[in-house]
Enzyme design. Structure first.
Site, PDB file in Angstrom:
ATOM      1  N   PHE A  85       0.801  -1.217   0.000  1.00 28.67           N
ATOM      2  CA  PHE A  85       0.000   0.000   0.000  1.00 28.67           C
ATOM      3  C   PHE A  85       0.840   1.276   0.000  1.00 28.67           C
ATOM      4  O   PHE A  85       0.298   2.373   0.150  1.00 28.67           O
ATOM      5  CB  PHE A  85      -0.917   0.032   1.237  1.00 28.67           C
ATOM      6  CG  PHE A  85      -1.927  -1.072   1.252  1.00 28.67           C
ATOM      7  CD1 PHE A  85      -2.974  -1.087   0.340  1.00 28.67           C
ATOM      8  CD2 PHE A  85      -1.838  -2.097   2.172  1.00 28.67           C
ATOM      9  CE1 PHE A  85      -3.900  -2.111   0.351  1.00 28.67           C
ATOM     10  CE2 PHE A  85      -2.763  -3.127   2.189  1.00 28.67           C
ATOM     11  CZ  PHE A  85      -3.797  -3.133   1.278  1.00 28.67           C
ATOM     12  N   GLY A  86       2.137   1.166  -0.129  1.00 28.09           N
ATOM     13  CA  GLY A  86       2.964   2.362  -0.063  1.00 28.09           C
ATOM     14  C   GLY A  86       4.216   2.238  -0.894  1.00 28.09           C
ATOM     15  O   GLY A  86       4.525   1.185  -1.445  1.00 28.09           O
ATOM     16  N   GLU A  87       4.925   3.352  -1.000  1.00 28.53           N
ATOM     17  CA  GLU A  87       6.146   3.408  -1.799  1.00 28.53           C
ATOM     18  C   GLU A  87       7.223   4.144  -1.022  1.00 28.53           C
ATOM     19  O   GLU A  87       6.928   4.925  -0.102  1.00 28.53           O
ATOM     20  CB  GLU A  87       5.882   4.114  -3.132  1.00 28.53           C
ATOM     21  CG  GLU A  87       4.851   3.420  -4.014  1.00 28.53           C
ATOM     22  CD  GLU A  87       4.501   4.225  -5.249  1.00 28.53           C
ATOM     23  OE1 GLU A  87       4.861   5.429  -5.281  1.00 28.53           O
ATOM     24  OE2 GLU A  87       3.878   3.673  -6.164  1.00 28.53           O
ATOM     25  N   LYS A 132       8.718   7.811   2.697  1.00 29.24           N
ATOM     26  CA  LYS A 132       7.730   6.742   2.640  1.00 29.24           C
ATOM     27  C   LYS A 132       6.359   7.382   2.465  1.00 29.24           C
ATOM     28  O   LYS A 132       5.977   8.254   3.247  1.00 29.24           O
ATOM     29  CB  LYS A 132       7.754   5.906   3.916  1.00 29.24           C
ATOM     30  CG  LYS A 132       8.998   5.064   4.084  1.00 29.24           C
ATOM     31  CD  LYS A 132       8.855   4.170   5.302  1.00 29.24           C
ATOM     32  CE  LYS A 132      10.055   3.283   5.491  1.00 29.24           C
ATOM     33  NZ  LYS A 132       9.893   2.372   6.644  1.00 29.24           N
ATOM     34  N   ASP A 147      14.425  -8.033  10.716  1.00 30.75           N
ATOM     35  CA  ASP A 147      14.990  -8.101   9.360  1.00 30.75           C
ATOM     36  C   ASP A 147      16.372  -7.456   9.331  1.00 30.75           C
ATOM     37  O   ASP A 147      16.696  -6.696   8.434  1.00 30.75           O
ATOM     38  CB  ASP A 147      14.051  -7.413   8.367  1.00 30.75           C
ATOM     39  CG  ASP A 147      14.431  -7.709   6.909  1.00 30.75           C
ATOM     40  OD1 ASP A 147      15.196  -8.665   6.683  1.00 30.75           O
ATOM     41  OD2 ASP A 147      13.966  -6.991   6.015  1.00 30.75           O
TER      42      ASP A 147
END
Length: 890
Positions: free
Chosen positions: A607-609, A641, A745
């Site tokens: 839903f995002g970049e 973001k 991560d």
């Protein structure tokens, strides 16, 4: 006695290593390529995607040529991705016509395995207007014979760019093995085009430049040689494309292709191949061949088996005769296991440039999908064999016999010693029978014990990791000399077979696995131990408490959350409502979005970049103590973001949660939230961006500091630099651990560097296509960095500070290998999951990462502690920081 020792001594399971850059042409080497090291190439396409040097200048200007150029400032040397030197790109002279074949040529200096190409138009500070909408590729391995690339459907035109700034990437399917590459822009109308580009792949150290074979019933559809009189010659194809076939040869790994596509298959009633299939292999230079690996299908229920035997001849020069005596290897046929497998054929260090092999049928069909060679790339004069006179056209036996001379003696002495010899032989045979019986009995007992319930920290776990009846121990290639800690293990009965592990059905269906286990209490499910960064005001469980919850679980919901809204993992927190998030919860200032100038798209999530932008006047909006506060009013590079317009209300809530968390982080080694744009849509957060990019790319483009690197002006780092990086990463993670935050991560791709080599831990890696191969996808939704994850995170869904410590150990290993290879590079994703099961069972068969040559022994011992099976035995980040800091020079 020798036979007895062979029967009782275990064979260690070991891991090899990978060649720089890439890879993954996989290489086991005692020395670098070009210095006589052992070379073995097996390609992992998803990992062989490293930039080859257009952008960073490793490919020199003189190695980039073109058929023409418009001006000196649009010459071929300016065709570098993301570079705006000169007038910003290479532009061929004059308007390009549809019939033109203008090209840009790159000399890679050595054979290279190309998997990806990225192109841009001419940006030139927003003044450029030219780009190529389509282009073709030609390639050559010798600079004389040129071949045209076509995809698996026979199309040769690739889609190019739609604007002047965005990068358009094309996967090359099939990949290209070449030294020279020509990029040929294509246009349908007369127009001006300009191009910038980068090539991605890895070195082709196998040295194989062509193979010849009879035409197969299952044909080599990507072969780039010639077909003459039902024989393929002078090219490479599906046997070197890095794509191994499945157990069922009718199933394929490709879309829109016919059944059996992944294999070359010959039938024993085809003219010219009734008894055997003869193949000839040509290499780029003489080598000492130690073994050949052939990936073969063995679906015996359909008349397909691995070859029964193979005979190989060798010669050093084209006009020389073949060696008189072949190397003959007879396989042990398997009528119980239909799995495809690699068969390893020893070649006994024969020196040659040309190799001819005859593969003999064991059934109606014989099918290969990959062939690779283990060799030394230099020839010792003493090892060059005498060239015989007979060629392999004669009828040669498929077994090798050795005659032993026996000293002569009198008939009477022979007759007197005969009963003694017979008695000794009978005794030895009886002993061997007893030993074999004991071994079989022990194996049977071990299988029974393996089916019994195991305990983790004295608590019974009922999850079934794999059935003992169908488990075959993974055998990896021989351990390289530089590996100091080979783990113990066992092998399959036939050491020449390598098991291609399939993912256990329960891993493919996490819900089914979870239904077998008791449910955790709701509080445990919602706790931060199962999901990413968590707020400090939420009650945290200790590693011991997390580990000893009521039952292990797969935590599929938590794992899906790991991806994040923008492809990252830093947003996940326990249940909060949007109403509980107010503007006063966010300490960052509101920034005017019109002052953000887009430069590049770094990545994206569901839903995002994530964008690279320039922020004008940013220092005026920063809080006191910000690292950018003292800068002047010039624009500053930042990462932005942004939530997309189609985001769900849940995604919007998660995005605000991530902003809340980021606004509270304040540490020199953690990426900082600088400001936000939340007064109107789309929601944005602005964070720091480091000039040197991420640590993985930074180190992979450098060598260890030496007089050679100084003399040749090669980018390098010192051992002190690497230790300093390790200390900074441990310091940043120590800060997160003090807040009870779990990163989930941690890897070099998520560590950014500024120009002073200051490291800041971030979370952009998951959103970037460049690192997509580092993540394992579950049912098309969740992505997991399994090569960095602790075994309890993979199998039980447990993410704690202790699992971050495991990932820190893997990150240290990356640093001291200069990020030249991926962790567990010789294992597939499924085999990595199998290996986590071996950590669970703790029977000494788990595979560890090898000790990097640059790594001090004390530091590797610290890594091994990070990979302790029992999480209570792993060090804390405070302990890691205190252990690493004294090793760094002031």
């Amino acid at each position: 006695m020798h036979l007895f020792l062979l029967l009782i001594l275990p064979v260690p399971a070991v891991i090899g290593q990978i060649d720089p850059g890439m890879t993954y042409l996989q290489k086991e080497a005692s020395q670098p390529a070009g210095y006589g090291g052992f070379l073995l190439t097996r390609v992992f396409l998803e990992h062989c995607r490293y930039a080859l040097g257009m952008e960073d200048g490793r490919i020199k200007d003189e190695d980039i040529t073109a058929s023409s150029q418009w001006y000196d400032t649009t010459g071929p040397q300016y065709a570098r991705l993301h570079c705006d030197n000169g007038d910003g790109a290479w532009c061929p002279k004059g308007p390009l016509e549809p019939s033109d074949s203008q090209y840009l040529q790159i000399d890679l200096k050595k054979l290279t395995f190309l998997t990806l190409i990225g192109t841009q138009g001419r940006y030139a500070g927003n003044l450029g207007k030219e780009f190529a909408q389509e282009y073709r590729l030609n390639y050559s391995r010798d600079g004389q014979l040129w071949k045209s690339w076509k995809n698996r459907q026979g199309q040769g035109v690739l889609f190019g760019n739609k604007n002047t700034y965005a990068v358009s990437s094309n996967d090359l399917k099939p990949p290209i093995i070449a030294r020279f590459v020509r990029v040929i822009p294509v246009t349908k109308l007369s127009s001006t085009v300009c191009m910038r580009l980068e090539l991605y792949g890895c070195p082709w150290d196998d040295g194989l430049i062509s193979y010849s074979a009879p035409v197969a019933s299952l044909n080599d559809s990507t072969y780039d040689g010639v077909l003459d009189r039902r024989k393929l010659s002078g090219g490479l194809g599906q046997l070197t494309d890095g794509m191994t076939g499945l157990d069922d040869y009718l199933m394929t790994r490709q879309f829109n292709v016919w059944p059996g596509y992944d294999y070359l298959g010959w039938k024993n009633d085809t003219p010219g191949t009734q008894e055997y299939v003869e193949m000839e292999f040509v290499f780029d230079g003489p080598r000492n061949f130690t073994s050949m690996k052939v990936h073969s299908n063995n679906m015996f229920s359909r008349g397909v088996k691995i070859f029964s035997s193979v005979s190989c001849w060798f010669k050093l020069r084209l006009n020389s005769p073949w060696e008189a005596e072949p190397v003959v290897f007879k396989t042990v046929l398997d009528d119980r296991n239909p799995s495809a497998r690699y068969v390893t054929v020893p070649l006994n260090r024969h020196a040659a440039k040309y190799v001819r092999c005859r593969f003999h049928f064991a059934d109606v069909w014989m099918m290969f999908s990959e062939i690779s060679f283990l060799s030394e790339d230099t020839i010792l004069a003493s090892e060059i064999p005498e060239i015989g006179t007979s060629a392999p056209d004669e009828d040669i036996s498929t077994t090798i016999t050795t005659k032993t001379a026996v000293p002569s003696s009198s008939d009477s002495s022979e007759e007197g010693n005969m009963p003694i010899l017979i008695g000794c032989l009978v005794t030895i045979i009886l002993l061997l029978v007893v030993i074999i019986f004991l071994i079989l009995w022990c194996q049977c007992v071990c299988k029974v014990l393996e089916k019994a319930p195991r305990r983790i920290l004295d608590e019974e776990v009922t999850v079934r990791l794999s059935s003992c009846s169908d488990t075959i121990i993974l055998q990896t290639p021989p351990v390289p000399p530089r590996s100091r800690h080979p783990p113990a293990g066992t092998t399959h009965a036939d050491p020449h077979y390598e098991r291609i592990f399939l993912l256990d059905p329960q891993y493919q269906n996490p819900v089914a696995l979870r239904n077998k286990l008791p449910e955790l209490p709701q509080s445990a499910e919602a706790s931060a131990c199962g999901g990413g960064y968590a707020e400090p005001d939420v009650t945290q469980c200790t590693p011991h408490q997390c580990f000893n919850s009521s039952a292990p679980h797969y935590a599929e919901t938590d794992i899906v959350r790991l991806q994040g809204v923008t492809g990252s993992n830093m947003y996940a927190v326990p249940a909060l409502t949007v109403d509980s998030l107010t503007r006063k919860d966010i300490s960052a200032a509101e920034f005017p979005r019109q002052q953000l100038i887009f430069r590049e798209k770094l990545g994206e999530g569901q839903f995002g970049e994530v964008h690279l932008c320039e922020a004008e006047g940013l220092p005026d909006f920063l809080r006191e103590g910000s690292p950018l506060q003292d800068r002047d009013r010039r624009s500053v590079l930042v990462a932005v973001k942004q939530l997309r317009a189609d985001a769900t209300s849940q995604a919007r809530n998660d995005f605000l949660k991530e902003i809340k968390i980021m606004s509270r982080l304040d540490d020199p080694n953690i990426i900082r939230l600088l400001c936000v744009c939340v007064s109107s849509d789309p929601l944005c957060m602005v964070t720091e961006y480091m000039e040197n990019g991420d640590l993985n790319m930074f180190l992979s483009q450098r060598e260890i500091e030496s007089t050679l690197t100084h003399a040749n002006n090669i980018p390098s780092v010192s051992l002190s630099d690497l230790l300093h990086m390790a200390v900074q990463i441990s310091s940043g993670m120590r800060y997160l651990a003090s807040l009870n935050f779990v990163h989930r991560d941690l890897a070099t791709r998520n560590c950014l560097l500024d120009r002073r080599l200051t490291i800041k831990i971030a979370d952009f890696g998951m959103s970037r296509n460049l690192y997509s191969s580092d993540y394992y996808r579950i049912q098309g939704r969740a992505v997991l960095p399994i090569r960095w994850m602790a075994w309890e995170s993979i199998l039980l869904g447990k993410f704690t500070t202790a699992s971050d410590v495991w990932a820190f150990g893997v990150t240290l290993w990356e640093v001291f290998t200069l990020c030249k290879e991926q962790p567990y590079s010789l294992l597939s994703d499924e085999q990595v999951i199998e290996n986590s099961g071996e950590f669970f069972r703790n029977q000494g068969r788990q595979v560890f990462l090898y000790a990097p040559p640059l790594c001090p022994p004390s530091l590797f011992e610290l890594m091994m502690r990070c990979w302790s099976r029992n999480i209570l035995d792993r060090p804390t980040f405070e302990g890691l920081y205190q252990a690493l800091r004294p090793q760094v020079n002031p």
